[in-house]
Design an enzyme around this catalytic site. Sequence first.
Site, PDB file in Angstrom:
ATOM      1  N   ASP A   1       0.923  -1.366  -0.156  1.00 43.56           N
ATOM      2  CA  ASP A   1      -0.117   0.217  -0.083  1.00 43.56           C
ATOM      3  C   ASP A   1       1.122   1.373   0.053  1.00 43.56           C
ATOM      4  O   ASP A   1       2.190   1.169   0.091  1.00 43.56           O
ATOM      5  CB  ASP A   1      -1.037   0.058   1.174  1.00 43.56           C
ATOM      6  CG  ASP A   1      -2.280   0.560   0.912  1.00 43.56           C
ATOM      7  OD1 ASP A   1      -2.344   1.508   0.128  1.00 43.56           O
ATOM      8  OD2 ASP A   1      -3.373   0.375   1.709  1.00 43.56           O
TER       9      ASP A   1
ATOM     10  N   GLU B   1      -1.194   1.598  -5.089  1.00 42.78           N
ATOM     11  CA  GLU B   1      -0.880   3.165  -4.679  1.00 42.78           C
ATOM     12  C   GLU B   1      -2.058   4.058  -5.567  1.00 42.78           C
ATOM     13  O   GLU B   1      -1.766   5.053  -5.611  1.00 42.78           O
ATOM     14  CB  GLU B   1       0.400   3.598  -5.237  1.00 42.78           C
ATOM     15  CG  GLU B   1       0.815   3.453  -6.446  1.00 42.78           C
ATOM     16  CD  GLU B   1       0.526   4.362  -7.421  1.00 42.78           C
ATOM     17  OE1 GLU B   1      -0.565   4.122  -8.156  1.00 42.78           O
ATOM     18  OE2 GLU B   1       0.837   5.709  -7.616  1.00 42.78           O
ATOM     19  N   TRP B   2      -3.158   3.136  -5.792  1.00 46.70           N
ATOM     20  CA  TRP B   2      -4.469   3.969  -6.167  1.00 46.70           C
ATOM     21  C   TRP B   2      -4.337   4.687  -7.695  1.00 46.70           C
ATOM     22  O   TRP B   2      -5.259   5.416  -7.989  1.00 46.70           O
ATOM     23  CB  TRP B   2      -5.097   4.933  -5.165  1.00 46.70           C
ATOM     24  CG  TRP B   2      -4.688   4.540  -3.673  1.00 46.70           C
ATOM     25  CD1 TRP B   2      -4.885   3.043  -3.311  1.00 46.70           C
ATOM     26  CD2 TRP B   2      -3.774   4.919  -2.791  1.00 46.70           C
ATOM     27  NE1 TRP B   2      -4.600   2.964  -1.984  1.00 46.70           N
ATOM     28  CE2 TRP B   2      -3.807   4.191  -1.646  1.00 46.70           C
ATOM     29  CE3 TRP B   2      -3.318   6.362  -2.396  1.00 46.70           C
ATOM     30  CZ2 TRP B   2      -3.441   4.440  -0.410  1.00 46.70           C
ATOM     31  CZ3 TRP B   2      -2.745   6.523  -1.401  1.00 46.70           C
ATOM     32  CH2 TRP B   2      -2.742   5.708  -0.297  1.00 46.70           C
ATOM     33  N   GLY B   3      -3.138   4.582  -8.281  1.00 44.26           N
ATOM     34  CA  GLY B   3      -3.039   5.176  -9.531  1.00 44.26           C
ATOM     35  C   GLY B   3      -2.817   6.537  -9.701  1.00 44.26           C
ATOM     36  O   GLY B   3      -2.539   7.257 -10.689  1.00 44.26           O
ATOM     37  N   ASP B   4      -2.096   6.894  -8.262  1.00 51.09           N
ATOM     38  CA  ASP B   4      -1.927   8.245  -8.000  1.00 51.09           C
ATOM     39  C   ASP B   4      -0.539   8.660  -8.897  1.00 51.09           C
ATOM     40  O   ASP B   4      -0.488   9.759  -9.500  1.00 51.09           O
ATOM     41  CB  ASP B   4      -1.712   8.380  -6.729  1.00 51.09           C
ATOM     42  CG  ASP B   4      -2.717   8.708  -5.821  1.00 51.09           C
ATOM     43  OD1 ASP B   4      -3.959   8.434  -6.325  1.00 51.09           O
ATOM     44  OD2 ASP B   4      -2.486   8.864  -4.691  1.00 51.09           O
ATOM     45  N   ASN B   5       0.208   8.031  -9.254  1.00 46.55           N
ATOM     46  CA  ASN B   5       1.569   7.847  -9.880  1.00 46.55           C
ATOM     47  C   ASN B   5       1.585   7.162 -11.369  1.00 46.55           C
ATOM     48  O   ASN B   5       2.898   6.973 -11.576  1.00 46.55           O
ATOM     49  CB  ASN B   5       2.661   7.695  -9.156  1.00 46.55           C
ATOM     50  CG  ASN B   5       2.501   8.424  -7.681  1.00 46.55           C
ATOM     51  OD1 ASN B   5       2.864   9.625  -7.543  1.00 46.55           O
ATOM     52  ND2 ASN B   5       2.186   7.817  -6.735  1.00 46.55           N
TER      53      ASN B   5
ATOM     54  N   ASP C   1     -10.237   3.650  -3.312  1.00 44.41           N
ATOM     55  CA  ASP C   1     -10.730   2.534  -2.817  1.00 44.41           C
ATOM     56  C   ASP C   1     -12.237   2.407  -3.252  1.00 44.41           C
ATOM     57  O   ASP C   1     -12.800   3.477  -3.581  1.00 44.41           O
ATOM     58  CB  ASP C   1     -10.924   2.447  -1.311  1.00 44.41           C
ATOM     59  CG  ASP C   1      -9.562   2.440  -0.682  1.00 44.41           C
ATOM     60  OD1 ASP C   1      -8.703   2.041  -1.447  1.00 44.41           O
ATOM     61  OD2 ASP C   1      -9.666   2.128   0.636  1.00 44.41           O
TER      62      ASP C   1
HETATM   63  C1  GLA Z   1      -5.961   1.397   1.546  1.00 49.62           C
HETATM   64  C2  GLA Z   1      -6.185   0.353   0.507  1.00 49.62           C
HETATM   65  C3  GLA Z   1      -7.008  -0.656   0.813  1.00 49.62           C
HETATM   66  C4  GLA Z   1      -7.053  -1.295   1.878  1.00 49.62           C
HETATM   67  C5  GLA Z   1      -6.512  -0.159   2.929  1.00 49.62           C
HETATM   68  C6  GLA Z   1      -6.135  -0.734   4.437  1.00 49.62           C
HETATM   69  O1  GLA Z   1      -7.039   2.374   1.575  1.00 49.62           O
HETATM   70  O2  GLA Z   1      -6.263   1.025  -0.762  1.00 49.62           O
HETATM   71  O3  GLA Z   1      -7.611  -1.384  -0.317  1.00 49.62           O
HETATM   72  O4  GLA Z   1      -5.786  -1.849   1.922  1.00 49.62           O
HETATM   73  O5  GLA Z   1      -5.766   0.842   2.771  1.00 49.62           O
HETATM   74  O6  GLA Z   1      -5.946   0.054   5.538  1.00 49.62           O
END
Ligand code: GLA
Length: 410
Positions: A157, A190-194, A212
């Site tokens: 993460d 890393e959520w696509g941020d970079n 998320d």
């Molecule tokens: C981030 C991630 C989630 C999960 C939580 C856990 O938000 O994107 O998928 O793993 O952390 O804290």
Amino acid sequence: MLANVKILRIMALCFSSVILLFVQSAAAQKFEQLGKTPQLGWNSWNTFGCNIDEKMIKDMADVMVKSGMKDAGYEYINIDDCWHGERDAKGFIQANKKQFPSGIKAVADYVHSKGLKLGIYSDAGNKTCAGRPGSRGHEYQDAIAYASWDVDYVKYDWCDTKDINPKAAYTTMRDAIRNAGRPMLFSICEWGDNKPWEWATDIGHSWRTTGDIDPCWNCEHSHGSWSSWGVLRILDKQEGLRKYAGPGHWNDMDMMEVGNGMTEAEDRSHFSLWAIMNSPLIAGNDLRGMSDNTRKILTNKEMIAINQDALGIQALKWIDDGDIEIFIKPLAKGDYAVLFLNRADSEKIYVHNWPFNEMKDDISKHEINFNKQHFNWKNVWTDATGNTYSNLTISIPAHDVVVLRLTPKK
Ligand code: GLA
């Protein structure tokens, strides 16, 4: 004579540098044999958050087998955030003794005894998103610990990472995993941020493309500095990303919310879209209490076969007709999957004229002229059959999908 010794010394130095370079570059690789098709599994976060313990994780492994999910292809039981205890005096991470009194190795042994694999979670920062110890500065130790516990999967993460270079951080963990020597699938989060799709092909086996997920159709929930997203919002954020995905490196649309409160139609659409987009299919519901409908959606083998197809080509949005969008995915042996999505809040009767609509995929180089090429089709959710000679007229309930598998007519 002295000159000869000098030359020999220089040669020896060059030789050892080459060896060192070789060793380093051999170390700097992800495990290539993993993730050749998108990973299938279950993860604790969406339903349980930090409320996890070893009994519950083992229960999930039991249900994954009993429910038919394992037979359908699910493989990983993934522990998300909050399994951590403290680091020991040498800096090695330990499991939280209250939640995991037997330790992670015992959980891994149990999960393996069911023919499944175990995943674990960490974070590139000092602290995970839930405030547990992150891996920063302990990457090699952590990977060694996971390998010694026989872990098979690492989700990594991106909380608490101000001033950290993302490519460098994920490369360090990849190398640490390689160094630990146990094949562990590396799931970048890393959520696509970079824009990891631009730099992570050789680093991870999948990368999250968005923030998320939430169990809702078309919502955005703001949490101050970040938002979580419904099914359509995540789908729409995949625009332009399909060219980056392929065997061993997938666009991850996040763990699924099937069975977590949406309608049956929404759950079916969610699952079908994630499958056709080659996203990892990681269930996020409480498998123990799931309804028969939820189980049927998660174990639809024909939908899973579309996701797991050997070509590994992510679907493209073929036709955008407002509320109705049509996605198509080239499959092995000349087959195609076609998904009709009804984004609207009401039922739609849709007429699709096959011969009228050519398909040309510039990325995978697949083309179909339906005047010349004819297909039989089978509806993956209802088993209805037909062919592509004539118009297709379908009723698609609100927020639902129709998914057809096309097979070339001989
Ligand atoms: C981030 C991630 C989630 C999960 C939580 C856990 O938000 O994107 O998928 O793993 O952390 O804290």
